[in-house]
Write an enzyme that holds these catalytic residues in place. Sequence first.
Site, PDB file in Angstrom:
ATOM      1  N   HIS A 128      -4.750   5.427  -3.514  1.00 14.19           N
ATOM      2  CA  HIS A 128      -5.793   4.545  -4.071  1.00 14.19           C
ATOM      3  C   HIS A 128      -5.783   4.586  -5.601  1.00 14.19           C
ATOM      4  CE1 HIS A 128      -7.498   3.352  -0.320  1.00 14.19           C
ATOM      5  NE2 HIS A 128      -7.871   4.568   0.035  1.00 14.19           N
TER       6      HIS A 128
ATOM      7  N   HIS B 233      -2.958  10.177   0.439  1.00 18.11           N
ATOM      8  CA  HIS B 233      -3.617   8.898   0.708  1.00 18.11           C
ATOM      9  C   HIS B 233      -4.610   8.549  -0.401  1.00 18.11           C
ATOM     10  CE1 HIS B 233      -5.504   5.676   3.120  1.00 18.11           C
ATOM     11  NE2 HIS B 233      -6.638   6.107   2.584  1.00 18.11           N
ATOM     12  N   GLU B 234      -5.417   9.525  -0.809  1.00 18.17           N
ATOM     13  CA  GLU B 234      -6.401   9.262  -1.867  1.00 18.17           C
ATOM     14  C   GLU B 234      -5.711   8.969  -3.199  1.00 18.17           C
ATOM     15  OE1 GLU B 234      -9.248   8.582  -0.972  1.00 18.17           O
ATOM     16  OE2 GLU B 234      -9.080   9.426   1.032  1.00 18.17           O
TER      17      GLU B 234
END
Length: 226
Positions: free
Chosen positions: A102, A98-99
């Site tokens: 980004h 998920h990170e």
Amino acid sequence: MSLGAYIIYFILLMIIPLWAQSKVKTTYSKYSKVVTSSSLTGAQVARKILDENGLFDVHIEEVKGTLTDHYDPRSKVVRLSTGNYHGHSMAAAAVAAHEVGHAIQDAESYAFLNFRTALVPLASFGSNSAFIIIFAGIILNSMNLILLGIIFMSFAVLFQLITLPVEFNASSRAMDQLVMTGIITNSEERETKKVLNAAALTYVAAALVAVAELLRFILMFLANRD
């Protein structure tokens, strides 16, 4: 609004975030005990996905705390909490991916991410000062001050709303990358989505609370103006 309605309103404002946080902690705790088929650590997951997307200049660092994971666009660093950095679990893989999602957004100049970044100064000021300005307006019986506070609060609320597509998109990218790189198998997709969806609840809850508070002050302003 009656006293009873106010009490119910404030109880809901407290319950919604607490419920979302509880859901995240419960889901994270459950899947932090489930090892992925690839058995990669969160740090290895992040590095693999970054490299697959040509983001060799993005670094990975360990950060203290639990669920303190984040991507720093200024330093181009994915920071993973200790448990996720070293963990081989499904939760660690989901959070790490998920990170990195980004980081991929940043590299591709994802519009909503750029908009959210541009809003940071106004949103930060609004979050810190809006209530003070509004209550000063109430005490001084100044409708102009109340309106000014509402305007600043609107920037903070807009930030919360823009955060939703940014976070959901990062989770979508995370799932695609985890499957495409073979970090998880198709049979592990459902459980991985549960981790990502639970994390998204905190952002949804925060947005709901922010919108509810803004509407309350807007209605109060309109009622007093009339």
